[in-house]
Design a protein around this motif. Structure first.
Motif, PDB file in Angstrom:
ATOM      1  N   ILE A 133      56.714  49.587  54.396  1.00 43.38           N
ATOM      2  CA  ILE A 133      57.907  49.760  55.222  1.00 43.38           C
ATOM      3  C   ILE A 133      57.844  48.746  56.362  1.00 43.38           C
ATOM      4  CG2 ILE A 133      59.228  51.383  56.642  1.00 43.38           C
ATOM      5  CD1 ILE A 133      57.673  53.640  55.134  1.00 43.38           C
ATOM      6  N   VAL A 134      58.787  47.818  56.385  1.00 42.79           N
ATOM      7  CA  VAL A 134      58.832  46.801  57.432  1.00 42.79           C
ATOM      8  C   VAL A 134      59.727  47.316  58.557  1.00 42.79           C
ATOM      9  CG1 VAL A 134      59.340  44.399  57.984  1.00 42.79           C
ATOM     10  CG2 VAL A 134      58.542  45.009  55.683  1.00 42.79           C
ATOM     11  N   LEU A 135      59.136  47.572  59.714  1.00 44.49           N
ATOM     12  CA  LEU A 135      59.860  48.154  60.837  1.00 44.49           C
ATOM     13  C   LEU A 135      60.701  47.113  61.577  1.00 44.49           C
ATOM     14  CD1 LEU A 135      56.957  50.324  62.299  1.00 44.49           C
ATOM     15  CD2 LEU A 135      58.833  51.109  60.833  1.00 44.49           C
ATOM     16  N   VAL A 136      61.765  47.592  62.179  1.00 46.50           N
ATOM     17  CA  VAL A 136      62.597  46.712  63.011  1.00 46.50           C
ATOM     18  C   VAL A 136      61.800  46.266  64.229  1.00 46.50           C
ATOM     19  CG1 VAL A 136      64.678  46.557  64.409  1.00 46.50           C
ATOM     20  CG2 VAL A 136      64.742  47.774  62.209  1.00 46.50           C
TER      21      VAL A 136
ATOM     22  N   LEU B 180      59.255  61.065  54.047  1.00 41.22           N
ATOM     23  CA  LEU B 180      58.703  60.126  55.016  1.00 41.22           C
ATOM     24  C   LEU B 180      59.817  59.325  55.686  1.00 41.22           C
ATOM     25  CD1 LEU B 180      56.489  58.493  56.423  1.00 41.22           C
ATOM     26  CD2 LEU B 180      56.307  57.096  54.349  1.00 41.22           C
ATOM     27  N   LEU B 181      60.752  58.821  54.888  1.00 37.80           N
ATOM     28  CA  LEU B 181      61.843  58.023  55.460  1.00 37.80           C
ATOM     29  C   LEU B 181      62.714  58.867  56.390  1.00 37.80           C
ATOM     30  CD1 LEU B 181      62.885  55.867  52.353  1.00 37.80           C
ATOM     31  CD2 LEU B 181      61.386  55.234  54.262  1.00 37.80           C
ATOM     32  N   ARG B 182      62.912  60.140  56.023  1.00 35.41           N
ATOM     33  CA  ARG B 182      63.680  61.027  56.917  1.00 35.41           C
ATOM     34  C   ARG B 182      62.951  61.219  58.236  1.00 35.41           C
ATOM     35  NH1 ARG B 182      64.775  64.037  52.182  1.00 35.41           N
ATOM     36  NH2 ARG B 182      63.099  65.499  52.731  1.00 35.41           N
ATOM     37  N   ARG B 183      61.622  61.408  58.166  1.00 33.34           N
ATOM     38  CA  ARG B 183      60.851  61.620  59.382  1.00 33.34           C
ATOM     39  C   ARG B 183      60.884  60.378  60.289  1.00 33.34           C
ATOM     40  NH1 ARG B 183      56.700  65.158  60.535  1.00 33.34           N
ATOM     41  NH2 ARG B 183      57.874  66.506  59.098  1.00 33.34           N
ATOM     42  N   LEU B 184      60.842  59.196  59.660  1.00 34.61           N
ATOM     43  CA  LEU B 184      60.947  57.969  60.453  1.00 34.61           C
ATOM     44  C   LEU B 184      62.278  57.926  61.199  1.00 34.61           C
ATOM     45  CD1 LEU B 184      59.528  55.270  57.988  1.00 34.61           C
ATOM     46  CD2 LEU B 184      58.423  56.145  60.048  1.00 34.61           C
ATOM     47  N   GLY B 185      63.348  58.354  60.507  1.00 34.30           N
ATOM     48  CA  GLY B 185      64.657  58.397  61.146  1.00 34.30           C
ATOM     49  C   GLY B 185      64.685  59.375  62.303  1.00 34.30           C
ATOM     50  N   ASP B 186      64.057  60.544  62.095  1.00 31.81           N
ATOM     51  CA  ASP B 186      64.003  61.549  63.160  1.00 31.81           C
ATOM     52  C   ASP B 186      63.281  61.018  64.392  1.00 31.81           C
ATOM     53  OD1 ASP B 186      65.313  63.251  61.446  1.00 31.81           O
ATOM     54  OD2 ASP B 186      63.493  64.304  60.803  1.00 31.81           O
ATOM     55  N   LEU B 187      62.286  60.149  64.164  1.00 29.21           N
ATOM     56  CA  LEU B 187      61.492  59.608  65.264  1.00 29.21           C
ATOM     57  C   LEU B 187      62.135  58.356  65.871  1.00 29.21           C
ATOM     58  CD1 LEU B 187      57.919  59.956  63.706  1.00 29.21           C
ATOM     59  CD2 LEU B 187      58.898  61.353  65.527  1.00 29.21           C
ATOM     60  N   GLY B 188      63.255  57.937  65.307  1.00 30.68           N
ATOM     61  CA  GLY B 188      63.937  56.758  65.828  1.00 30.68           C
ATOM     62  C   GLY B 188      63.271  55.452  65.460  1.00 30.68           C
ATOM     63  N   LEU B 189      62.460  55.465  64.371  1.00 30.52           N
ATOM     64  CA  LEU B 189      61.786  54.253  63.923  1.00 30.52           C
ATOM     65  C   LEU B 189      62.635  53.606  62.817  1.00 30.52           C
ATOM     66  CD1 LEU B 189      58.085  55.511  63.773  1.00 30.52           C
ATOM     67  CD2 LEU B 189      59.167  54.123  65.539  1.00 30.52           C
ATOM     68  N   GLY B 190      63.350  52.570  63.151  1.00 29.82           N
ATOM     69  CA  GLY B 190      64.188  51.892  62.170  1.00 29.82           C
ATOM     70  C   GLY B 190      63.374  50.934  61.313  1.00 29.82           C
ATOM     71  N   TYR B 191      63.821  50.717  60.090  1.00 34.09           N
ATOM     72  CA  TYR B 191      63.134  49.776  59.208  1.00 34.09           C
ATOM     73  C   TYR B 191      64.165  48.836  58.593  1.00 34.09           C
ATOM     74  CZ  TYR B 191      64.583  53.313  55.779  1.00 34.09           C
ATOM     75  OH  TYR B 191      65.308  54.204  55.035  1.00 34.09           O
ATOM     76  N   LYS B 192      63.711  47.607  58.285  1.00 29.62           N
ATOM     77  CA  LYS B 192      64.618  46.592  57.761  1.00 29.62           C
ATOM     78  C   LYS B 192      64.316  46.171  56.331  1.00 29.62           C
ATOM     79  CE  LYS B 192      61.911  42.979  60.110  1.00 29.62           C
ATOM     80  NZ  LYS B 192      61.972  41.889  61.120  1.00 29.62           N
ATOM     81  N   ASP B 193      63.190  46.653  55.787  1.00 25.59           N
ATOM     82  CA  ASP B 193      62.864  46.297  54.399  1.00 25.59           C
ATOM     83  C   ASP B 193      61.872  47.304  53.827  1.00 25.59           C
ATOM     84  OD1 ASP B 193      62.954  44.920  52.040  1.00 25.59           O
ATOM     85  OD2 ASP B 193      61.727  43.224  52.709  1.00 25.59           O
ATOM     86  N   LEU B 194      61.970  47.508  52.501  1.00 27.94           N
ATOM     87  CA  LEU B 194      61.045  48.378  51.778  1.00 27.94           C
ATOM     88  C   LEU B 194      60.542  47.622  50.556  1.00 27.94           C
ATOM     89  CD1 LEU B 194      63.064  51.739  51.725  1.00 27.94           C
ATOM     90  CD2 LEU B 194      61.153  51.188  53.231  1.00 27.94           C
TER      91      LEU B 194
END
Length: 310
Positions: A232-235, A275-289
């Protein structure tokens, strides 16, 4: 399917006390391609040598096409073609002569049409009158395969068939092996190039320290023991993984820019989406998978390391 090779309790012990094989049990089905994998000194060549009558077992039994390799060694040997790891043939003999002679050694009647077919299939026909010493290493290996096929065996052993062979010739041999299987020949190969097993084999056996660790259909093995890695590549990079992500097997890479998640087939359905939902809940955006499937080589290395650690 009926088995063409049956091995039961096979052992090989040398005078020094070293056990090269420790009670190996294995059945190989007729018409399959079976890949035997293992590190150097694992017992691969020893097992092949015993089946082919080159070495004698200390204990256990082996049957090839219904023939016991000790009590009926002639019947067993006539069903086998062997391409050894080492190149060994009369350097001053012509290609066509050495292949024809090999056929005669097994009491087969002369068959010029069959010998021509083998040589053409192996791209050796244009070299049929050349002396073996004039050939390249790859061509010499083709001659060894032609000799092994000369008496029309039901089982073909290939011990490291592409060792020292260039990529193009390796691909040609893969194609030939596939064609042989279509004619009903059973093929057992040992190889250090695990992509060969991944490309061709129906089943895979892993041997280490003289013990057969597992035998499994290739697709089942890769599904059962294979892993996937999601990157997961984070913003924006993070300094550390939040404690809220502790339910997943995660690691942080690329100076906090990438999160890696390693999972198996069972976790694939729910693990990734949650996992992706939890990242969204934490406000961690991602730009690539990106996902990567583990290869047969990954599985093999993991198995061998696990046994060494045990």
């Amino acid at each position: 399917m009926a088995s063409i090779i049956d091995i039961s309790g096979l052992t090989k012990r040398y005078a020094s006390g070293f056990e090269a094989l420790k009670g190996v049990d294995l059945s190989i089905e007729e018409g399959e391609i079976f890949a035997l994998l293992g590190p150097n000194g694992a017992g691969k060549t020893t097992m092949i040598s015993i089946i082919c009558g080159i070495a004698r077992p200390t204990g256990g039994t082996v049957q090839v096409a219904g023939h016991d390799i000790v009590r009926d060694y002639r019947g067993a040997r006539s069903a086998i073609g062997l391409v050894p790891q080492e190149l060994s043939t009369d350097q001053f003999e012509r290609v066509i002569d050495t292949v024809t002679f090999s056929r005669g050694l097994f009491g087969k009647p002369r068959n010029d049409a069959y010998v021509e077919k083998i040589l053409r299939d192996l791209s050796l026909w244009d070299k049929r009158h050349a002396k073996i010493l004039e050939l390249s290493g790859g061509m010499k290996r083709r001659v060894m395969i032609a000799k092994a096929l000369s008496h029309e065996p039901r089982v073909l052993f290939l011990d490291e068939p592409t060792a020292g062979v260039d990529v193009e010739l390796r691909r040609d041999m893969w194609k030939l092996i596939g064609e042989l299987r279509q004619t009903g020949v059973t093929i057992i190969l040992t190889t250090h190039y695990i992509e060969e097993a991944e490309e061709m084999a129906d089943r895979v056996g892993v041997i280490n320290r003289g013990e057969l660790m597992l035998v499994e259909e290739k697709t089942t093995l890769m599904k059962k023991l294979g892993k996937k890695t999601l990157t997961i590549v984070l913003v924006d990079p993070i300094a550390a993984l939040p404690p809220e992500l502790s339910d997943w097997d995660l690691s942080l890479h690329a100076e906090g820019q990438e999160i890696e998640y390693v999972f198996d087939a069972q976790a694939e359905r729910t693990g990734v989406s949650s996992l992706l939902r939890r990242l969204g809940d934490l406000g961690l955006g991602y730009k690539d998978l990106n996902t990567r499937q583990s290869s047969l080589e990954d599985i093999f290395v993991s198995l061998v390391h696990q046994e060494k650690a045990a």
